[in-house]
Structures are given as structure tokens and as C-alpha cells.
Design a protein around this motif. Structure first.
Motif, PDB file in Angstrom:
ATOM      1  N   PRO A  93      -5.719  -3.404  -5.251  1.00  0.00           N
ATOM      2  CA  PRO A  93      -5.243  -2.989  -3.932  1.00  0.00           C
ATOM      3  C   PRO A  93      -5.641  -1.540  -3.619  1.00  0.00           C
ATOM      4  CG  PRO A  93      -3.488  -4.037  -5.190  1.00  0.00           C
ATOM      5  CD  PRO A  93      -4.615  -3.799  -6.142  1.00  0.00           C
ATOM      6  N   GLN A  94      -5.866  -1.259  -2.354  1.00  0.00           N
ATOM      7  CA  GLN A  94      -6.250   0.087  -1.928  1.00  0.00           C
ATOM      8  C   GLN A  94      -5.014   0.862  -1.496  1.00  0.00           C
ATOM      9  OE1 GLN A  94      -9.757   1.243  -1.632  1.00  0.00           O
ATOM     10  NE2 GLN A  94      -8.574   3.124  -1.737  1.00  0.00           N
ATOM     11  N   HIS A  95      -4.873   2.085  -2.015  1.00  0.00           N
ATOM     12  CA  HIS A  95      -3.782   2.954  -1.600  1.00  0.00           C
ATOM     13  C   HIS A  95      -4.331   4.086  -0.729  1.00  0.00           C
ATOM     14  CE1 HIS A  95      -0.806   1.005  -4.123  1.00  0.00           C
ATOM     15  NE2 HIS A  95      -1.637   1.068  -5.160  1.00  0.00           N
ATOM     16  N   ILE A  96      -3.451   4.693   0.034  1.00  0.00           N
ATOM     17  CA  ILE A  96      -3.814   5.871   0.829  1.00  0.00           C
ATOM     18  C   ILE A  96      -3.588   7.092  -0.060  1.00  0.00           C
ATOM     19  CG2 ILE A  96      -3.288   7.243   2.868  1.00  0.00           C
ATOM     20  CD1 ILE A  96      -2.161   4.652   4.127  1.00  0.00           C
TER      21      ILE A  96
ATOM     22  N   ALA B 139       4.962  10.814   2.291  1.00  0.00           N
ATOM     23  CA  ALA B 139       4.397  10.300   1.042  1.00  0.00           C
ATOM     24  C   ALA B 139       5.392   9.409   0.309  1.00  0.00           C
ATOM     25  CB  ALA B 139       3.980  11.448   0.139  1.00  0.00           C
ATOM     26  N   ASP B 140       4.859   8.349  -0.325  1.00  0.00           N
ATOM     27  CA  ASP B 140       5.656   7.520  -1.227  1.00  0.00           C
ATOM     28  C   ASP B 140       5.657   8.101  -2.636  1.00  0.00           C
ATOM     29  OD1 ASP B 140       6.201   5.253   0.616  1.00  0.00           O
ATOM     30  OD2 ASP B 140       4.022   5.060   0.578  1.00  0.00           O
ATOM     31  N   VAL B 141       4.553   8.763  -2.986  1.00  0.00           N
ATOM     32  CA  VAL B 141       4.408   9.404  -4.295  1.00  0.00           C
ATOM     33  C   VAL B 141       3.802  10.783  -4.077  1.00  0.00           C
ATOM     34  CG1 VAL B 141       3.330   9.304  -6.577  1.00  0.00           C
ATOM     35  CG2 VAL B 141       4.023   7.180  -5.441  1.00  0.00           C
ATOM     36  N   VAL B 142       4.392  11.797  -4.708  1.00  0.00           N
ATOM     37  CA  VAL B 142       3.863  13.160  -4.671  1.00  0.00           C
ATOM     38  C   VAL B 142       3.456  13.545  -6.084  1.00  0.00           C
ATOM     39  CG1 VAL B 142       4.371  15.594  -4.226  1.00  0.00           C
ATOM     40  CG2 VAL B 142       5.284  13.815  -2.699  1.00  0.00           C
ATOM     41  N   VAL B 143       2.193  13.944  -6.261  1.00  0.00           N
ATOM     42  CA  VAL B 143       1.683  14.323  -7.571  1.00  0.00           C
ATOM     43  C   VAL B 143       1.332  15.800  -7.562  1.00  0.00           C
ATOM     44  CG1 VAL B 143      -0.041  13.884  -9.356  1.00  0.00           C
ATOM     45  CG2 VAL B 143       0.710  12.007  -7.858  1.00  0.00           C
TER      46      VAL B 143
ATOM     47  N   MET C 100       0.846  -1.194   0.000  1.00  0.00           N
ATOM     48  CA  MET C 100       0.000   0.000   0.000  1.00  0.00           C
ATOM     49  C   MET C 100       0.879   1.239   0.000  1.00  0.00           C
ATOM     50  SD  MET C 100      -2.831   1.253   2.826  1.00  0.00           S
ATOM     51  CE  MET C 100      -3.916  -0.117   2.485  1.00  0.00           C
ATOM     52  N   ALA C 101       0.668   2.095  -0.991  1.00  0.00           N
ATOM     53  CA  ALA C 101       1.462   3.316  -1.103  1.00  0.00           C
ATOM     54  C   ALA C 101       0.672   4.506  -0.569  1.00  0.00           C
ATOM     55  CB  ALA C 101       1.854   3.551  -2.553  1.00  0.00           C
ATOM     56  N   GLU C 102       1.390   5.478  -0.027  1.00  0.00           N
ATOM     57  CA  GLU C 102       0.773   6.740   0.381  1.00  0.00           C
ATOM     58  C   GLU C 102       1.019   7.763  -0.727  1.00  0.00           C
ATOM     59  OE1 GLU C 102       0.953  10.108   3.939  1.00  0.00           O
ATOM     60  OE2 GLU C 102       1.945   8.159   4.199  1.00  0.00           O
ATOM     61  N   ILE C 103      -0.048   8.210  -1.347  1.00  0.00           N
ATOM     62  CA  ILE C 103       0.032   9.098  -2.503  1.00  0.00           C
ATOM     63  C   ILE C 103      -0.589  10.439  -2.141  1.00  0.00           C
ATOM     64  CG2 ILE C 103      -0.645   9.429  -4.922  1.00  0.00           C
ATOM     65  CD1 ILE C 103      -0.831   6.314  -5.079  1.00  0.00           C
ATOM     66  N   VAL C 104       0.180  11.504  -2.261  1.00  0.00           N
ATOM     67  CA  VAL C 104      -0.282  12.846  -1.922  1.00  0.00           C
ATOM     68  C   VAL C 104      -0.408  13.670  -3.199  1.00  0.00           C
ATOM     69  CG1 VAL C 104       0.315  14.994  -0.748  1.00  0.00           C
ATOM     70  CG2 VAL C 104       0.674  12.809   0.401  1.00  0.00           C
ATOM     71  N   VAL C 105      -1.582  14.252  -3.394  1.00  0.00           N
ATOM     72  CA  VAL C 105      -1.870  15.091  -4.562  1.00  0.00           C
ATOM     73  C   VAL C 105      -1.928  16.538  -4.092  1.00  0.00           C
ATOM     74  CG1 VAL C 105      -3.470  15.527  -6.449  1.00  0.00           C
ATOM     75  CG2 VAL C 105      -3.194  13.190  -5.572  1.00  0.00           C
ATOM     76  N   VAL C 106      -1.130  17.392  -4.720  1.00  0.00           N
ATOM     77  CA  VAL C 106      -0.974  18.776  -4.262  1.00  0.00           C
ATOM     78  C   VAL C 106      -1.860  19.706  -5.081  1.00  0.00           C
ATOM     79  CG1 VAL C 106       0.642  20.645  -3.856  1.00  0.00           C
ATOM     80  CG2 VAL C 106       1.397  18.265  -3.577  1.00  0.00           C
ATOM     81  N   ALA C 107      -2.794  20.364  -4.422  1.00  0.00           N
ATOM     82  CA  ALA C 107      -3.691  21.324  -5.073  1.00  0.00           C
ATOM     83  C   ALA C 107      -3.161  22.743  -4.889  1.00  0.00           C
ATOM     84  CB  ALA C 107      -5.095  21.215  -4.492  1.00  0.00           C
ATOM     85  N   VAL C 108      -3.267  23.536  -5.933  1.00  0.00           N
ATOM     86  CA  VAL C 108      -2.901  24.950  -5.854  1.00  0.00           C
ATOM     87  C   VAL C 108      -4.087  25.785  -6.309  1.00  0.00           C
ATOM     88  CG1 VAL C 108      -0.443  24.536  -6.197  1.00  0.00           C
ATOM     89  CG2 VAL C 108      -1.910  24.951  -8.181  1.00  0.00           C
TER      90      VAL C 108
ATOM     91  N   VAL D 112      -7.716   7.523 -10.413  1.00  0.00           N
ATOM     92  CA  VAL D 112      -6.891   6.347 -10.720  1.00  0.00           C
ATOM     93  C   VAL D 112      -6.454   5.632  -9.449  1.00  0.00           C
ATOM     94  CG1 VAL D 112      -4.723   5.555 -11.746  1.00  0.00           C
ATOM     95  CG2 VAL D 112      -6.108   7.271 -12.928  1.00  0.00           C
ATOM     96  N   PHE D 113      -5.994   6.382  -8.461  1.00  0.00           N
ATOM     97  CA  PHE D 113      -5.400   5.757  -7.273  1.00  0.00           C
ATOM     98  C   PHE D 113      -6.345   5.666  -6.072  1.00  0.00           C
ATOM     99  CE2 PHE D 113      -1.793   7.941  -9.435  1.00  0.00           C
ATOM    100  CZ  PHE D 113      -1.089   6.821  -9.801  1.00  0.00           C
ATOM    101  N   GLY D 114      -7.323   6.581  -5.992  1.00  0.00           N
ATOM    102  CA  GLY D 114      -8.069   6.737  -4.752  1.00  0.00           C
ATOM    103  C   GLY D 114      -9.386   6.014  -4.649  1.00  0.00           C
ATOM    104  N   GLU D 115      -9.985   5.612  -5.763  1.00  0.00           N
ATOM    105  CA  GLU D 115     -11.268   4.921  -5.713  1.00  0.00           C
ATOM    106  C   GLU D 115     -11.116   3.522  -5.101  1.00  0.00           C
ATOM    107  OE1 GLU D 115     -14.607   5.746  -6.721  1.00  0.00           O
ATOM    108  OE2 GLU D 115     -13.654   7.690  -6.404  1.00  0.00           O
TER     109      GLU D 115
END
Length: 327
Positions: free
Chosen positions: A34-37, A68-72, A1-9, A23-26
Motif C-alpha cells: 500500500p502507498q502512504h503519504i 499527520a497520523d504518524v510523526v517521525v 493510507m496513513a499520513e506520515i510526517v518526517v521532521v528534519a532539523v 521504508v514508508f515513502g517508496e
């Protein structure tokens, strides 16, 4: 399970923010996914408003990037000539230095470039913004032609639909081709468009079944285990080799041989994930001819061996998904 953070501006389009969340959050655990955070966080202080006028109230800020494991970064308002905030750049750099993968979708590449993460690397962005990215950040090797670029720890995509392609590609690296195909099917999008395909095509793709290209590509997908040649595909399309190759590239965004290699790789990935076939059998069924050729291609394209890929992504007991014609 990966922790994925999406940055809003501020003033980001809702679509750009929604792509990685979709793609990742549903929750698709009912389909074996698999479910990711996944968290959407504020990349700047103060109230955030989307380009369509919707207010965003977000519980977390840049502190979320620390784990975060992934930053978008889906978007940046580069057309206003505004530099990304220093705190945002510092947080992105620190996440990358800690080992997180950092992703710039569309104009989000401007944030990665401003943070220095693209220096000396290939990168892309929306084709209309590519010249500006190259001008502002001359140390970046900007490629305006492709859908996305994966440099391992730093990834960038072109605009809009290409963001879906890159997110599905990233999901494929996290969970395997079978999972990415399941998510693509649920989203009703093509399961795989290679990053090297063109951002836009000179001629629109033909609707399925309406001309020789649809018929030929569908036949090729059913016969990937055979030693297919460009001459044979051209003959089935009732064209000369030269005309077929030119029109195929214009319509499909890749040469016939590149497209065949992409489809054979996907077939091999699915077989490794969903069956216990020997590597030699997988190589023959996917059209590589021998285990040696399959191993060589996997190492060059995926940075791993078929055996290691199977260990990481095997989901035996699930049915392989058929590959749609990728555009």
C-alpha cells in the motif's frame, strides 16, 4: 493510507532522514505494498543543512504535523547540549494529543523526552547516548540494551540500523507482516528483528552456512511446526545446552526460546494474512500446538486475536514469504 510526517532539523545526517522515507515513502504498489503519504518537513526555521553539507529546501514546516497520523523525529543534535525549539516541542505534543503516533529514531528520543511524551514510559536511544538521556530526563525509564521500544502511541529506537527495524515494525502494525516482509526484501534487510534484541552483540553473526548456528537456525525455521527444544537445537549444533544457550544469545541477541517464539509468531501472521486456514491449523503449522495457545500469545504480544488480525491484514491470494534468519 496513513499520513506520515518526517521532521528534519539542522545538521541531521542524511541516513537518519532517509530511513523512514525509504521504508514508508517508496512506491512499491507493483509488489502489492500500500502507498502512504509521506512528507519531509522542516522542524526549525531558516535554511537546513545536513551533517554532510547538503542543503535541504523543504516546502512544508511544522504546520504539517496538524494532520499527520504518524510523526517521525529521526535525529536531534543533543551532543551540543541544545534544547529542542519550543515550537517543535509544542507541535509534537499537539500531534500526540490529537492521536498521532510519535516516533523518535536514535537521538530523536531526546525531542520526545523534552516534550514530556516519555515520562513514566520505557524508551531507548543509541547506547552511547542512553546515560545522558536518563540523566537529563529522570522520569523516563531508559533501556539502553534493546533495539526499539513500542509503547503504543510513542515509539523509540536505538541508532542507525535499529531505526530500520523500528520503521519496519511500525509498517507491520500499519499493513501487516506480509507487507513489511515485502518491503524488507526490496531493501535487502532482515524482515524482523524483535525490539528486545540487544543493540550490539558480543560476537558477530556467522555468515550463512559457515557454522552450526546457521545450519541449526535454518533447520529450525523449516520445522517450526514441531515441538522444538533447546536440548535438540544444542545437540544439532554439537554443543552442550549451557554453551549453546550462551553463544546463541551472544550471536543472535535473544535466547533460543525467545527467538523461536518470534519466528512462530511471524509464521502465524503470514499464514493468517495469506491463507484461509482455520485458526487451529495455523496454530499447528506455526508450532503453537493449539488455537487456545495461539490466541493467548496473540493477545499478549499483539493486543488482538488471530481472527481480528486476519480481518485487518488478510491478503489472500498472495504467496507467503519465507522468513530469513533474523540476526
Amino acid at each position: 493510507m496513513a499520513e506520515i510526517v518526517v521532521v528534519a532539523v539542522n545538521r541531521a545526517p542524511l541516513f537518519h532522514l532517509s530511513v523512514p522515507l525509504e521504508v514508508f515513502g517508496e512506491d512499491r504498489t507493483d509488489d502489492g505494498v500500500p502507498q502512504h503519504i509521506v512528507r519531509l518537513v522542516a522542524g526549525e526555521p531558516g535554511a537546513l543543512v545536513t551533517s554532510g553539507g547538503a542543503d535541504l529546501t523543504l516546502r512544508s514546516g511544522l504546520e504539517a504535523l496538524a494532520t499527520a497520523d504518524v510523526v517521525v523525529v529521526p535525529w536531534w543534535r543533543h551532543y551540543e547540549g541544545e534544547e529542542p525549539p519550543a515550537r517543535l516541542l509544542a507541535a509534537v505534543r499537539e500531534a500526540h494529543e490529537r492521536g498521532a503516533r510519535v516516533v523518535g529514531l536514535c537521538s530523536g528520543a531526546f525531542v520526545l523526552a523534552a516534550a514530556g511524551l516519555l515520562d513514566g514510559r520505557r524508551a531507548t536511544t543509541h547506547w552511547k547516548s542512553a546515560a545522558k538521556l536518563a540523566r537529563l530526563y529522570p522520569a523516563v525509564r531508559v533501556d539502553p540494551r534493546v533495539l526499539y521500544v513500542d509503547e503504543g502511541d510513542v515509539l523509540t529506537s536505538a541508532g542507525t540500523a535499529a531505526a530500520i527495524d523500528l520503521c519496519l515494525h511500525l509498517l507491520r502494525t500499519l499493513d501487516g507482516a506480509d507487507v513489511a516482509n515485502r518491503v524488507a526484501r526490496r531493501m535487502v534487510v532482515a524482515p524482523h528483528r524483535a525490539g528486545g534484541q540487544a543493540q550490539f552483540m558480543e560476537t558477530p553473526l556467522p555468515p550463512s552456512g559457515e557454522d552450526a548456528f546457521a545450519t541449526t537456525t535454518a533447520w529450525a525455521l523449516e520445522n517450526l511446526d514441531q515441538p522444538l527444544t533447546v536440548d535438540e537445537l544444542a545437540a544439532r549444533s554439537l554443543m552442550s545446552r549451557r554453551t549453546f544457550t550462551r553463544q546463541f544469545r551472544a550471536r543472535m541477541g535473544a535466547s533460543p526460546l525467545q527467538w523461536l517464539l518470534q519466528q512462530r509468531t511471524l509464521r502465524a501472521q503470514r499464514l493468517l494474512e495469506t491463507t484461509d486456514l482455520a485458526v487451529e491449523a495455523v496454530a499447528h503449522r506455526s508450532g503453537f500446538g493449539s488455537a487456545v495457545a495461539l490466541r493467548s500469545h496473540f493477545q499478549a504480544a499483539l493486543g488482538t486475536s488471530p481472527r481480528e488480525y486476519r480481518v485487518a491484514f488478510s491478503r489472500q491470494g498472495t504467496a507467503p514469504l519465507e522468513c530469513a534468519v533474523a540476526g
